[in-house]
Design an enzyme around this catalytic site. Structure first.
Site, PDB file in Angstrom:
ATOM      1  N   ARG A 178      13.001 -33.999  26.183  1.00 60.02           N
ATOM      2  CA  ARG A 178      13.275 -32.938  27.156  1.00 60.02           C
ATOM      3  C   ARG A 178      14.396 -33.314  28.128  1.00 60.02           C
ATOM      4  O   ARG A 178      14.375 -32.946  29.294  1.00 60.02           O
ATOM      5  CB  ARG A 178      12.004 -32.578  27.928  1.00 60.02           C
ATOM      6  CG  ARG A 178      10.892 -32.001  27.070  1.00 60.02           C
ATOM      7  CD  ARG A 178      11.309 -30.692  26.404  1.00 60.02           C
ATOM      8  NE  ARG A 178      10.231 -30.200  25.546  1.00 60.02           N
ATOM      9  CZ  ARG A 178      10.106 -30.500  24.257  1.00 60.02           C
ATOM     10  NH1 ARG A 178      11.019 -31.281  23.662  1.00 60.02           N
ATOM     11  NH2 ARG A 178       9.109 -30.028  23.533  1.00 60.02           N
ATOM     12  N   SER A 227       6.069 -24.128  29.789  1.00 57.49           N
ATOM     13  CA  SER A 227       5.472 -25.432  30.083  1.00 57.49           C
ATOM     14  C   SER A 227       5.939 -25.920  31.449  1.00 57.49           C
ATOM     15  O   SER A 227       7.140 -26.005  31.705  1.00 57.49           O
ATOM     16  CB  SER A 227       5.850 -26.448  29.007  1.00 57.49           C
ATOM     17  OG  SER A 227       5.290 -26.091  27.761  1.00 57.49           O
ATOM     18  N   GLU A 297       8.858 -29.920  34.244  1.00 58.94           N
ATOM     19  CA  GLU A 297       9.721 -29.447  33.165  1.00 58.94           C
ATOM     20  C   GLU A 297      10.419 -28.162  33.593  1.00 58.94           C
ATOM     21  O   GLU A 297      11.563 -27.913  33.231  1.00 58.94           O
ATOM     22  CB  GLU A 297       8.919 -29.212  31.882  1.00 58.94           C
ATOM     23  CG  GLU A 297       9.770 -28.768  30.703  1.00 58.94           C
ATOM     24  CD  GLU A 297       9.015 -28.744  29.392  1.00 58.94           C
ATOM     25  OE1 GLU A 297       9.328 -27.880  28.554  1.00 58.94           O
ATOM     26  OE2 GLU A 297       8.120 -29.588  29.190  1.00 58.94           O
TER      27      GLU A 297
END
Length: 310
Positions: A178, A227, A297
């Site tokens: 990520r 998320s 995130e």
């Protein structure tokens, strides 16, 4: 709201464009949370040439922030100073090139996966499970269902703050979980992805499985930012959050999803502060119960307005 005089002065310092410049533009309607403040100036470039000319002509002291479709974004109530750039129609192209797919960065991930499927190209099915645009997938190494952007990217085209174009290879992106290690000032405008020849019906079947899984396990029909926290190494965020007793936790109009507790929801009247404060409360409880520090995130931008402030 942004001070009108200061905003007018900022627009006077910006170059002429073929796209659209909007002063004091509400950003809440452009995010999936439907909450948050305004952009001092919002710029929607007509195409990559318009974007490059704008960046080349914009004074270096003017802050520039790029946003996508707002699926994994929280805009704070105090607004975003400087210029917010949102890519639109001029960046939604999708073309098949042999066994590759070329896409503009405003193209939706699901649209790219669908184009690949229709061309009989496998490997991009996972994009069916990511509710964002290609630009966000490039910048965050977006992934789902066992694959990530780093697994399929051939190259990306970007424009820097001086208006210069760059072509970055997969290795140039320095991808980790990520995260993209490419310079923060680069604005991605196009990407080339590698597919593999496959059976279109089999590919569609896999994409439908992904859709069914998402609908069964994620609150996709709510005002959510996707998320919330990255999975710490060796852990799943939702399990840590659940173990900390946060499933269903509320703060103002924000709530931790009962269906998937790594999702925060705007139940209808949540402010950006409600959502961020709830996320920080979750982080604190997880830290206390497990010793693990969750990393956001969801991308948070803008100036935080303290409660009770003007």
């Amino acid at each position: 709201m942004m001070a009108a005089e200061a905003t007018a002065a900022l627009i006077d310092r910006l170059p002429k464009v073929r796209g659209e410049l909007v002063a004091d533009a509400p950003l809440a309607p452009l995010t999936w949370f439907r909450a948050g403040g305004n952009a001092e100036v919002l710029f929607r470039p007509a195409d990559a040439d318009d974007l490059a000319a704008f960046l080349a002509g914009t004074p270096a002291d003017v802050p520039v922030t790029i946003i996508g479709v707002g699926s994994n974004l929280l805009v704070r109530e105090g607004g975003v100073p400087g210029v917010v750039i949102r890519l639109g129609r001029g960046f939604m192209n999708i073309e098949i090139e042999g066994t590759c797919v070329r896409a503009g960065t405003a193209a939706l991930d699901v649209a790219v996966s669908r184009a690949a499927q229709e061309a009989g190209l496998a490997g991009l099915e996972f994009y069916r499970g990511i509710p964002g645009s290609i630009g966000g997938a490039l910048r965050m190494n977006g992934g789902a269902y066992g694959r990530e952007t780093k697994d399929v990217l051939v190259e990306a085209v970007a424009i820097d703050r001086a208006g210069k174009r760059h072509v970055l290879t997969n290795a140039d992106m320095h991808y980790t979980y990520r995260h993209c290690g490419a310079p923060d000032d680069l604005i991605f405008v196009e990407a080339l992805f590698q597919g593999t020849p496959g059976n279109a019906e089999d590919i569609l079947r896999r994409m439908n499985e992904i859709t069914s899984s998402r609908e069964a396990t994620q609150p996709i029909r709510t005002r959510t930012g996707g998320s919330t926290f990255k999975n710490p190494e060796g852990h799943k965020s939702w399990q840590l959050i659940d173990a900390a007793g946060c499933r269903g936790l509320r703060k103002g109009g924000a709530q931790v999803s009962e269906l998937h507790c790594n999702f925060l929801i705007n139940t209808g009247d949540a402010t950006a502060s409600d959502i961020e404060d709830l996320g920080e409360e979750v982080r604190a409880r997880v830290k206390e119960t497990s010793g693990v520090t969750l990393e956001w995130e969801i991308r948070r931008i803008g100036i935080r307005k303290e409660r009770g402030g003007a």
